[in-house]
Design a protein around this motif. Sequence first.
Motif, PDB file in Angstrom:
ATOM      1  N   ASP A 391      28.358  49.533 -17.082  1.00  0.00           N
ATOM      2  CA  ASP A 391      29.690  49.686 -17.661  1.00  0.00           C
ATOM      3  C   ASP A 391      30.753  49.802 -16.570  1.00  0.00           C
ATOM      4  O   ASP A 391      31.924  49.524 -16.809  1.00  0.00           O
ATOM      5  N   SER A 392      30.321  50.189 -15.369  1.00  0.00           N
ATOM      6  CA  SER A 392      31.276  50.236 -14.251  1.00  0.00           C
ATOM      7  C   SER A 392      31.864  48.860 -13.964  1.00  0.00           C
ATOM      8  O   SER A 392      32.992  48.754 -13.479  1.00  0.00           O
ATOM      9  N   TRP A 393      31.100  47.780 -14.222  1.00  0.00           N
ATOM     10  CA  TRP A 393      31.674  46.444 -14.113  1.00  0.00           C
ATOM     11  C   TRP A 393      32.952  46.341 -14.937  1.00  0.00           C
ATOM     12  O   TRP A 393      34.006  45.951 -14.441  1.00  0.00           O
ATOM     13  N   PHE A 394      32.817  46.685 -16.208  1.00  0.00           N
ATOM     14  CA  PHE A 394      33.927  46.501 -17.132  1.00  0.00           C
ATOM     15  C   PHE A 394      35.073  47.454 -16.816  1.00  0.00           C
ATOM     16  O   PHE A 394      36.248  47.086 -16.906  1.00  0.00           O
ATOM     17  N   ASN A 395      34.725  48.668 -16.450  1.00  0.00           N
ATOM     18  CA  ASN A 395      35.764  49.625 -16.086  1.00  0.00           C
ATOM     19  C   ASN A 395      36.489  49.186 -14.817  1.00  0.00           C
ATOM     20  O   ASN A 395      37.708  49.290 -14.720  1.00  0.00           O
ATOM     21  N   GLY A 396      35.739  48.713 -13.833  1.00  0.00           N
ATOM     22  CA  GLY A 396      36.360  48.242 -12.597  1.00  0.00           C
ATOM     23  C   GLY A 396      37.224  47.024 -12.829  1.00  0.00           C
ATOM     24  O   GLY A 396      38.332  46.914 -12.283  1.00  0.00           O
ATOM     25  N   ILE A 397      36.735  46.090 -13.633  1.00  0.00           N
ATOM     26  CA  ILE A 397      37.473  44.855 -13.871  1.00  0.00           C
ATOM     27  C   ILE A 397      38.764  45.128 -14.643  1.00  0.00           C
ATOM     28  O   ILE A 397      39.781  44.451 -14.446  1.00  0.00           O
ATOM     29  N   LYS A 398      38.769  46.145 -15.497  1.00  0.00           N
ATOM     30  CA  LYS A 398      39.995  46.486 -16.240  1.00  0.00           C
ATOM     31  C   LYS A 398      41.008  47.241 -15.377  1.00  0.00           C
ATOM     32  O   LYS A 398      42.167  47.382 -15.770  1.00  0.00           O
ATOM     33  N   ALA A 406      40.958  45.909  -2.107  1.00  0.00           N
ATOM     34  CA  ALA A 406      39.786  45.047  -2.234  1.00  0.00           C
ATOM     35  C   ALA A 406      38.942  45.485  -3.427  1.00  0.00           C
ATOM     36  O   ALA A 406      38.992  46.640  -3.853  1.00  0.00           O
ATOM     37  N   PHE A 407      38.173  44.542  -3.952  1.00  0.00           N
ATOM     38  CA  PHE A 407      37.294  44.826  -5.088  1.00  0.00           C
ATOM     39  C   PHE A 407      35.951  44.163  -4.853  1.00  0.00           C
ATOM     40  O   PHE A 407      35.896  42.998  -4.448  1.00  0.00           O
ATOM     41  N   GLU A 408      34.868  44.906  -5.095  1.00  0.00           N
ATOM     42  CA  GLU A 408      33.525  44.378  -4.870  1.00  0.00           C
ATOM     43  C   GLU A 408      32.641  44.623  -6.082  1.00  0.00           C
ATOM     44  O   GLU A 408      32.659  45.708  -6.680  1.00  0.00           O
ATOM     45  N   ILE A 409      31.869  43.599  -6.415  1.00  0.00           N
ATOM     46  CA  ILE A 409      30.969  43.659  -7.557  1.00  0.00           C
ATOM     47  C   ILE A 409      29.785  42.748  -7.245  1.00  0.00           C
ATOM     48  O   ILE A 409      29.943  41.739  -6.546  1.00  0.00           O
ATOM     49  N   GLN A 410      28.599  43.078  -7.729  1.00  0.00           N
ATOM     50  CA  GLN A 410      27.434  42.209  -7.516  1.00  0.00           C
ATOM     51  C   GLN A 410      27.021  41.643  -8.866  1.00  0.00           C
ATOM     52  O   GLN A 410      26.041  42.053  -9.465  1.00  0.00           O
ATOM     53  N   MET A 411      27.782  40.653  -9.339  1.00  0.00           N
ATOM     54  CA  MET A 411      27.568  40.167 -10.699  1.00  0.00           C
ATOM     55  C   MET A 411      26.502  39.091 -10.787  1.00  0.00           C
ATOM     56  O   MET A 411      25.790  38.988 -11.789  1.00  0.00           O
ATOM     57  N   GLN A 412      26.364  38.269  -9.756  1.00  0.00           N
ATOM     58  CA  GLN A 412      25.350  37.230  -9.835  1.00  0.00           C
ATOM     59  C   GLN A 412      23.944  37.839  -9.868  1.00  0.00           C
ATOM     60  O   GLN A 412      23.134  37.506 -10.715  1.00  0.00           O
ATOM     61  N   TYR A 413      23.658  38.765  -8.951  1.00  0.00           N
ATOM     62  CA  TYR A 413      22.311  39.331  -8.870  1.00  0.00           C
ATOM     63  C   TYR A 413      22.151  40.551  -9.776  1.00  0.00           C
ATOM     64  O   TYR A 413      21.106  40.752 -10.387  1.00  0.00           O
ATOM     65  N   GLY A 414      23.163  41.396  -9.824  1.00  0.00           N
ATOM     66  CA  GLY A 414      23.182  42.509 -10.774  1.00  0.00           C
ATOM     67  C   GLY A 414      22.049  43.501 -10.601  1.00  0.00           C
ATOM     68  O   GLY A 414      21.450  43.933 -11.581  1.00  0.00           O
TER      69      GLY A 414
END
Length: 564
Positions: A391-398, A406-414
């Motif tokens: 859920d941190s993905w969605f919270n960070g993206i919002k 800067a913003f970092e996320i590991q969405m491809q590998y997850g």
Amino acid sequence: MKPATTTLGSYLATRLEQIGIRHYFAVPGDYNLVLLDQLLENENLEFIGCCNELNLGYACDGYARANGVAAGFVTFSVGGLSAINAIAGAYAEDLPIIFVSGGPNTNAGPENRPLHHTLGEVRYRYQLEMFREVTAYAASIEHLEDAPEKIDRAIHVALRHRKPVYLEIACNLAGLDLPAAPNQQLAAPVPLDEAALDAAVENAAERLNNAVKPVLVAGVKLRPWDATKEFLELAEATGYAVAVMPNAKGLFPENHPQYIGTYWGPVSSPGCGEVVESADAYLFAGPTFTDYTTAGYTALINSNKLLEAGPERVKLPGQSYNNVPLPLFLGKLAGRMKKNDTSLTAFERFRPAPEQEEDIVADRPLLTRRVVKRVEKMLTPDMALIAETGDSWFNGIKTKLPEGTAFEIQMQYGSIGWSVGATLGYALAERGKRRVVSLIGDGSFQLTAQEVSTIIRYGLDPIIFLINNRGYTIEVEIHDGPYNLIKNWDYAGLIDVFNAEDGKGWGVRVSTEGELDAAIAKALAHTGGPSLIELTIDRDDCSKELLEWGSRVAAVNGAPPKLG
């Protein structure tokens, strides 16, 4: 004149220094100890000891995101195989890492010697073969004279392809002499076909200039292929509405007048999905179209309207152009574009009214959406926000980012647990320049929590928001079951454990808005160690986007097999 000599380990250290590495991550073991001795001789490289090899790999991932390239050192088999998951993730995320394992003595195979840390059989190529599947280059150095060529080739491939590479160095070679490393260029430019570039630009310009309501969409590969500046130039040359894919957040300024939000199919930012999907032409620059980035392939992208610019190839309807570097294509295309703000005007009709800031109610229990707003308010241009899988993905993206954040996320590998090590690596690379803020769920944190002690050991000061909702929330929304529940920990109390007698970490548990505000103020003022703010959140309190996204991903996962 007698040529200068050095040891194999020192040669490698010099090469790492030449490509801009200042820290290397290591877990010692008897197959790499002599190699580590040689690395320590280089005063321009700093040894960073990690708690385990998986976390080391995640730290390399974070360091490469901030620094451009990273290096990690482990021992054979028990070390290398522990790290392989993180290196696979770096491959998926286009991150150059020079990953080095100590290897068996060169005499072990020929003399039929079974060795410890291995499978108990005299066959020692298995780790090399495994890493060949998750790196762009893998080589074993078993002859001293081969070392310079293999080291240089590995570094060249990592920088050229933006992927991890693997070197296995026999433990009895690391301290032996060989010619010193010359100062030379180790990276080569992307192959360029001038005719293909010109044709791609001509075709794309014609399609976009003839479109009525075209849009631009930024993809995650803009960054590893150094094309963010050219994408901004193209955007400003066109006047189009500009969206970003979820894993490309932060690659286009969110305060830019042409920015319309995150395009994520049905879970896009308000108004953004409608504008993108109704366009009669859209250029996606550096995209990845997966079940995650398209919300279970429910994004309405029409291939007849899609112009896709990848790192080295441009795909247009009915035509593909190879050996076309992304930044050159975008930069040259910018010079051919006509202004057209029709899509931006369309977005203005959908643009949501600015949210009214809600008053803080000191004793009100925490809600995820309210936490996001407090994090958003504390961000500054000299910070980096890292969002863990979940859920941190969605919270960070919002979260609305100030320009420069800067913003970092590991969405491809997850890979859950990634962010703790990545926070260590990113914070090291950006020490003195950016402060790291991390959003991490409790389930993810339990996988890699030990590396907070390394963050404390090296005096780094990230601020970690630990979301304690007692389970794997992202898995709950994809497919629930009792396996998504976890044992609760005293997360804030762990800081005292990791501090021991000399650490300067600080931790606190908060459950109300007033406590959160006070904790943020204290964390911002805290230096010399990390701050961990444990947030007590209800298990069912998650973003509405996760609910919808999770159901769509679950539908893809559960689709019955097609016969034939």
